[in-house]
Design a protein around this motif. Structure first.
Motif, PDB file in Angstrom:
ATOM      1  N   SER A  23       0.811  -1.217   0.000  1.00 20.31           N
ATOM      2  CA  SER A  23       0.000   0.000   0.000  1.00 20.31           C
ATOM      3  C   SER A  23       0.841   1.262   0.000  1.00 20.31           C
ATOM      4  N   GLU A  24       2.119   1.137   0.313  1.00 19.04           N
ATOM      5  CA  GLU A  24       2.966   2.308   0.490  1.00 19.04           C
ATOM      6  C   GLU A  24       3.962   2.545  -0.636  1.00 19.04           C
ATOM      7  N   VAL A  25       4.207   1.570  -1.484  1.00 19.34           N
ATOM      8  CA  VAL A  25       5.348   1.677  -2.397  1.00 19.34           C
ATOM      9  C   VAL A  25       4.968   1.352  -3.840  1.00 19.34           C
ATOM     10  N   ASP A  26       5.860   1.755  -4.749  1.00 19.58           N
ATOM     11  CA  ASP A  26       5.721   1.467  -6.181  1.00 19.58           C
ATOM     12  C   ASP A  26       6.596   0.291  -6.605  1.00 19.58           C
ATOM     13  N   VAL A  27       7.732   0.117  -5.928  1.00 15.98           N
ATOM     14  CA  VAL A  27       8.670  -0.962  -6.249  1.00 15.98           C
ATOM     15  C   VAL A  27       9.047  -1.674  -4.957  1.00 15.98           C
ATOM     16  N   ALA A  28       8.995  -2.998  -4.978  1.00 13.65           N
ATOM     17  CA  ALA A  28       9.461  -3.799  -3.847  1.00 13.65           C
ATOM     18  C   ALA A  28      10.744  -4.517  -4.254  1.00 13.65           C
ATOM     19  N   VAL A  29      11.791  -4.312  -3.478  1.00 15.14           N
ATOM     20  CA  VAL A  29      13.080  -4.964  -3.697  1.00 15.14           C
ATOM     21  C   VAL A  29      13.249  -6.043  -2.634  1.00 15.14           C
ATOM     22  N   VAL A  30      13.409  -7.284  -3.061  1.00 16.78           N
ATOM     23  CA  VAL A  30      13.566  -8.398  -2.126  1.00 16.78           C
ATOM     24  C   VAL A  30      15.038  -8.791  -2.067  1.00 16.78           C
ATOM     25  N   VAL A  31      15.553  -8.921  -0.846  1.00 21.30           N
ATOM     26  CA  VAL A  31      16.964  -9.240  -0.623  1.00 21.30           C
ATOM     27  C   VAL A  31      17.055 -10.497   0.229  1.00 21.30           C
ATOM     28  N   ASP A  32      17.629 -11.538  -0.330  1.00 24.69           N
ATOM     29  CA  ASP A  32      17.835 -12.815   0.374  1.00 24.69           C
ATOM     30  C   ASP A  32      19.205 -13.328  -0.068  1.00 24.69           C
ATOM     31  N   VAL A  33      20.241 -12.827   0.586  1.00 23.58           N
ATOM     32  CA  VAL A  33      21.619 -12.967   0.099  1.00 23.58           C
ATOM     33  C   VAL A  33      22.106 -14.408   0.109  1.00 23.58           C
ATOM     34  N   LEU A  34      21.760 -15.163   1.132  1.00 21.57           N
ATOM     35  CA  LEU A  34      22.206 -16.564   1.244  1.00 21.57           C
ATOM     36  C   LEU A  34      21.002 -17.503   1.315  1.00 21.57           C
ATOM     37  N   SER A  35      20.339 -17.809   0.132  1.00 19.58           N
ATOM     38  CA  SER A  35      21.028 -17.596  -1.146  1.00 19.58           C
ATOM     39  C   SER A  35      20.079 -17.210  -2.288  1.00 19.58           C
ATOM     40  N   PHE A  36      18.786 -17.011  -2.020  1.00 21.70           N
ATOM     41  CA  PHE A  36      17.821 -16.918  -3.119  1.00 21.70           C
ATOM     42  C   PHE A  36      18.167 -15.830  -4.124  1.00 21.70           C
ATOM     43  N   THR A  37      18.366 -14.584  -3.678  1.00 18.77           N
ATOM     44  CA  THR A  37      18.574 -13.528  -4.675  1.00 18.77           C
ATOM     45  C   THR A  37      19.982 -13.559  -5.267  1.00 18.77           C
ATOM     46  N   THR A  38      20.946 -14.121  -4.556  1.00 20.41           N
ATOM     47  CA  THR A  38      22.257 -14.338  -5.172  1.00 20.41           C
ATOM     48  C   THR A  38      22.139 -15.350  -6.309  1.00 20.41           C
ATOM     49  N   THR A  39      21.466 -16.455  -6.049  1.00 21.76           N
ATOM     50  CA  THR A  39      21.249 -17.469  -7.076  1.00 21.76           C
ATOM     51  C   THR A  39      20.446 -16.891  -8.237  1.00 21.76           C
ATOM     52  N   LEU A  40      19.481 -16.058  -7.910  1.00 18.57           N
ATOM     53  CA  LEU A  40      18.655 -15.414  -8.938  1.00 18.57           C
ATOM     54  C   LEU A  40      19.513 -14.574  -9.886  1.00 18.57           C
ATOM     55  N   THR A  41      20.468 -13.825  -9.341  1.00 19.53           N
ATOM     56  CA  THR A  41      21.315 -12.997 -10.207  1.00 19.53           C
ATOM     57  C   THR A  41      22.246 -13.851 -11.063  1.00 19.53           C
ATOM     58  N   VAL A  42      22.753 -14.943 -10.511  1.00 18.44           N
ATOM     59  CA  VAL A  42      23.603 -15.839 -11.297  1.00 18.44           C
ATOM     60  C   VAL A  42      22.801 -16.433 -12.459  1.00 18.44           C
ATOM     61  N   ALA A  43      21.560 -16.824 -12.186  1.00 17.82           N
ATOM     62  CA  ALA A  43      20.699 -17.344 -13.245  1.00 17.82           C
ATOM     63  C   ALA A  43      20.414 -16.274 -14.293  1.00 17.82           C
ATOM     64  N   ALA A  44      20.121 -15.063 -13.840  1.00 20.57           N
ATOM     65  CA  ALA A  44      19.828 -13.977 -14.777  1.00 20.57           C
ATOM     66  C   ALA A  44      21.035 -13.662 -15.646  1.00 20.57           C
ATOM     67  N   ASP A  45      22.223 -13.739 -15.078  1.00 17.70           N
ATOM     68  CA  ASP A  45      23.439 -13.459 -15.852  1.00 17.70           C
ATOM     69  C   ASP A  45      23.584 -14.401 -17.046  1.00 17.70           C
ATOM     70  N   ARG A  46      23.103 -15.634 -16.892  1.00 16.94           N
ATOM     71  CA  ARG A  46      23.237 -16.597 -17.989  1.00 16.94           C
ATOM     72  C   ARG A  46      21.966 -16.691 -18.834  1.00 16.94           C
ATOM     73  N   GLY A  47      20.983 -15.815 -18.560  1.00 18.58           N
ATOM     74  CA  GLY A  47      19.780 -15.761 -19.372  1.00 18.58           C
ATOM     75  C   GLY A  47      18.694 -16.737 -18.975  1.00 18.58           C
ATOM     76  N   THR A  48      18.818 -17.356 -17.814  1.00 14.17           N
ATOM     77  CA  THR A  48      17.815 -18.309 -17.341  1.00 14.17           C
ATOM     78  C   THR A  48      16.593 -17.578 -16.801  1.00 14.17           C
ATOM     79  N   VAL A  49      15.423 -18.002 -17.221  1.00 12.22           N
ATOM     80  CA  VAL A  49      14.168 -17.490 -16.669  1.00 12.22           C
ATOM     81  C   VAL A  49      13.860 -18.277 -15.398  1.00 12.22           C
ATOM     82  N   VAL A  50      13.597 -17.569 -14.302  1.00 16.41           N
ATOM     83  CA  VAL A  50      13.398 -18.224 -13.007  1.00 16.41           C
ATOM     84  C   VAL A  50      11.959 -18.046 -12.547  1.00 16.41           C
TER      85      VAL A  50
END
Length: 247
Positions: A23-50
């Motif tokens: 209700s308060e925001v336009d963009v939600a940034v989710v941070v889960d360093v060990l390990s979901f969003t780290t893994t997500l960025t590695v997948a995105a770097d290689r073009g994998t749709v997650v």
């Protein structure tokens, strides 16, 4: 423009807390360093749709089959898993279903009410800041919530995770230096990152979650999580799947 930092409980109190964020925001940034969003960025770097998924059960098997995707298993099972090293090692991975009790669950809940949900880690905080900068140019009143996912105790209750505070703070530190108005919580997260930023790798190995991964033989996952600004990918949740929106 305003940036918030909040912690999220993806379990008992999730609906109320995440509804407030939506209700308060336009963009939600989710941070889960060990390990979901780290893994997500590695997948995105290689073009994998997650495809994030809340559970690792029979419904996940059916979901992966329906989407012609590989289902990530547990780290101990070998093969593709939540471990970012396994994503890098996979020969062919166009589509991936990635269950995660915290990161995936929070993303799925937020996607019901927030139009823009992105995944951020230490690896892509500069890329995410550049992406947000462009959004802000189109909307000077852009409101952003940075959600530190946290972990769970054995009884399922929320266990605050300092690595997610640092991950959130890494992004917020950049935004605050650029002049964004920030909540006290956002400023505290940025200050926490600034304390360890010069040696984030050591800090990640020394924190409780890092020691846990080191102890079960996944120190490389912590090394990957510490690759500050190494990724140019900004995983954006679109129609239930993360695709890369380049910085």
């Amino acid at each position: 423009m305003r940036a918030f930092a909040v912690s999220a409980d993806p379990h008992a109190r999730a609906a109320t807390r995440l509804e407030w964020i939506a209700s308060e925001v336009d963009v939600a940034v989710v941070v889960d360093v060990l390990s979901f969003t780290t893994t997500l960025t590695v997948a995105a770097d290689r073009g994998t749709v997650v495809h994030p998924y809340r559970w690792r059960d029979e419904s996940a098997v059916r979901f992966a089959a329906d989407h012609d995707a590989v289902l990530a298993g547990g780290r101990s099972q070998g093969g593709v898993s939540l471990s970012p090293a396994s994503i890098r090692a996979a020969a062919d991975l166009p589509r991936l279903v990635l269950p995660s009790p915290n990161g995936s669950t929070i993303c799925a809940l937020l996607a019901d009410t927030v139009s823009l949900v992105v995944g951020v880690s230490v690896r892509n905080r500069a890329a995410a800041a550049a992406w947000l900068r462009r959004r802000r140019a189109d909307n000077p009143d852009l409101r952003v919530a940075v959600v530190a996912a946290g972990e769970r105790w054995q009884d399922g209750s929320l266990r605050p995770a300092v690595e997610d505070l640092w991950g959130a703070g890494g992004l917020l530190s950049v935004l605050i230096r650029e002049g964004w108005t920030a909540s006290p919580e956002a400023r505290a997260a940025a200050a926490a990152f600034d304390v360890v930023g010069a040696d984030v790798e050591t800090a990640l190995h020394d924190c409780a979650s890092g020691r846990e991964l080191d102890g079960i033989g996944f120190a490389n996952d912590v090394d990957t999580a510490a690759e500050l600004d190494a990724s140019a990918s900004v995983p954006l949740l679109v129609d239930g799947r993360f695709v890369s929106a380049r910085s």
